[in-house]
Design a protein around this motif. Structure first.
Motif, PDB file in Angstrom:
ATOM      1  N   LEU A  44     -10.255  13.755   7.228  1.00  0.00           N
ATOM      2  CA  LEU A  44     -11.308  14.173   6.309  1.00  0.00           C
ATOM      3  C   LEU A  44     -10.741  15.098   5.229  1.00  0.00           C
ATOM      4  O   LEU A  44     -11.089  14.973   4.055  1.00  0.00           O
ATOM      5  CB  LEU A  44     -12.435  14.856   7.083  1.00  0.00           C
ATOM      6  N   ARG A  45      -9.852  15.983   5.621  1.00  0.00           N
ATOM      7  CA  ARG A  45      -9.222  16.883   4.650  1.00  0.00           C
ATOM      8  C   ARG A  45      -8.407  16.072   3.633  1.00  0.00           C
ATOM      9  O   ARG A  45      -8.540  16.265   2.425  1.00  0.00           O
ATOM     10  CB  ARG A  45      -8.316  17.891   5.368  1.00  0.00           C
ATOM     11  N   ILE A  46      -7.606  15.137   4.121  1.00  0.00           N
ATOM     12  CA  ILE A  46      -6.787  14.305   3.231  1.00  0.00           C
ATOM     13  C   ILE A  46      -7.683  13.442   2.341  1.00  0.00           C
ATOM     14  O   ILE A  46      -7.432  13.289   1.144  1.00  0.00           O
ATOM     15  CB  ILE A  46      -5.805  13.429   4.045  1.00  0.00           C
ATOM     16  N   PHE A  47      -8.752  12.909   2.919  1.00  0.00           N
ATOM     17  CA  PHE A  47      -9.683  12.084   2.147  1.00  0.00           C
ATOM     18  C   PHE A  47     -10.284  12.886   0.993  1.00  0.00           C
ATOM     19  O   PHE A  47     -10.355  12.410  -0.136  1.00  0.00           O
ATOM     20  CB  PHE A  47     -10.805  11.545   3.048  1.00  0.00           C
ATOM     21  N   GLU A  48     -10.724  14.106   1.275  1.00  0.00           N
ATOM     22  CA  GLU A  48     -11.340  14.935   0.235  1.00  0.00           C
ATOM     23  C   GLU A  48     -10.352  15.289  -0.869  1.00  0.00           C
ATOM     24  O   GLU A  48     -10.733  15.415  -2.031  1.00  0.00           O
ATOM     25  CB  GLU A  48     -11.942  16.198   0.862  1.00  0.00           C
ATOM     26  N   GLU A  49      -9.073  15.413  -0.516  1.00  0.00           N
ATOM     27  CA  GLU A  49      -8.051  15.752  -1.517  1.00  0.00           C
ATOM     28  C   GLU A  49      -7.627  14.552  -2.355  1.00  0.00           C
ATOM     29  O   GLU A  49      -7.347  14.689  -3.538  1.00  0.00           O
ATOM     30  CB  GLU A  49      -6.803  16.331  -0.827  1.00  0.00           C
ATOM     31  N   TYR A  80       0.817  -1.214   0.000  1.00  0.00           N
ATOM     32  CA  TYR A  80       0.000   0.000   0.000  1.00  0.00           C
ATOM     33  C   TYR A  80       0.852   1.266   0.000  1.00  0.00           C
ATOM     34  O   TYR A  80       1.940   1.297   0.573  1.00  0.00           O
ATOM     35  CB  TYR A  80      -0.905   0.039   1.246  1.00  0.00           C
ATOM     36  N   VAL A  81       0.313   2.292  -0.625  1.00  0.00           N
ATOM     37  CA  VAL A  81       0.836   3.649  -0.495  1.00  0.00           C
ATOM     38  C   VAL A  81       0.032   4.236   0.660  1.00  0.00           C
ATOM     39  O   VAL A  81      -1.198   4.295   0.601  1.00  0.00           O
ATOM     40  CB  VAL A  81       0.613   4.469  -1.784  1.00  0.00           C
ATOM     41  N   VAL A  82       0.718   4.640   1.728  1.00  0.00           N
ATOM     42  CA  VAL A  82       0.042   5.036   2.962  1.00  0.00           C
ATOM     43  C   VAL A  82      -0.007   6.549   3.105  1.00  0.00           C
ATOM     44  O   VAL A  82       1.019   7.224   3.066  1.00  0.00           O
ATOM     45  CB  VAL A  82       0.743   4.409   4.192  1.00  0.00           C
ATOM     46  N   LEU A  83      -1.229   7.054   3.282  1.00  0.00           N
ATOM     47  CA  LEU A  83      -1.457   8.454   3.631  1.00  0.00           C
ATOM     48  C   LEU A  83      -1.797   8.460   5.114  1.00  0.00           C
ATOM     49  O   LEU A  83      -2.559   7.610   5.568  1.00  0.00           O
ATOM     50  CB  LEU A  83      -2.630   9.021   2.827  1.00  0.00           C
ATOM     51  N   GLU A  84      -1.242   9.390   5.876  1.00  0.00           N
ATOM     52  CA  GLU A  84      -1.443   9.368   7.327  1.00  0.00           C
ATOM     53  C   GLU A  84      -2.131  10.620   7.835  1.00  0.00           C
ATOM     54  O   GLU A  84      -1.915  11.713   7.316  1.00  0.00           O
ATOM     55  CB  GLU A  84      -0.095   9.254   8.048  1.00  0.00           C
TER      56      GLU A  84
END
Length: 181
Positions: free
Chosen positions: A39-44, A27-31
């Motif tokens: 929520l901000r990262i999810f929307e982007e 996986y490429v992991v966003l934290e």
């Protein structure tokens, strides 16, 4: 398998350990350290998979789950819970979380939960592709059917005109014969 995942936990050590495990799984992991940041990262970035702790400051995992599902019901969210949070884990399943895993996190259990979530995503995409293909086929067959009906109607019109012309020609021939006599 979708290779991007959003990892949400307020404990930095847990995020680091999970990030390593997730990267080992491909996986490429966003934290994110809380639900607001998540929520901000999810929307982007719009990842198809989210792995989130339930208990966090600012916005807990349940509220995050609800907001993500409202934004995109097809996103699969796996909840992380402590042993004492089973009621919250059950509530998250009622809110359409894909699964939940308990702390301390076992890599095999994590991998199984994520694999099931990824399979749901793949099946949903495959179903969507089949549905779109079926709609295209139905549209093409409908267009052919309409064209065949038009050709049939045209053939009937030509046949009627031909009969009418033959009748007129017959009448003209009979009239000419009468005139010649």
């Amino acid at each position: 398998m979708e290779n991007k995942i959003l990892l949400v936990d307020d404990e930095k050590d847990i995020r680091e350990i999970l990030r390593l495990s997730l990267e080992d799984m491909g996986y490429v992991v966003l934290e994110a350290e809380n639900g607001v940041e998540a929520l901000r990262i999810f929307e982007e970035t719009r990842p198809a998979l989210v792995l989130t702790d339930i208990k966090m400051p600012r916005m807990d995992g349940i509220e995050l789950l609800q907001k993500i599902k409202r934004a995109n019901p097809e996103v699969e969210v796996v909840m992380i819970t402590g042993h004492g949070d089973m009621e919250l884990a059950i509530e998250s399943l009622k809110l359409e979380a894909a699964d939940f895993i308990t702390k301390p996190i076992n890599d095999d259990v994590l991998e199984i939960a994520l694999k099931r979530a990824a399979e749901k995503i793949a099946m949903r995409r495959q179903l969507k592709a089949y549905t779109e293909n079926l709609e295209t086929l139905v549209e093409a067959k409908s267009a052919r059917l309409v064209e065949m009906e038009r050709l049939t109607a045209l053939g009937q019109a030509v046949e009627c005109l031909t009969t009418a012309f033959l009748d007129i020609a017959g009448d003209v021939r009979a009239g000419m014969e009468n005139f010649n006599e």
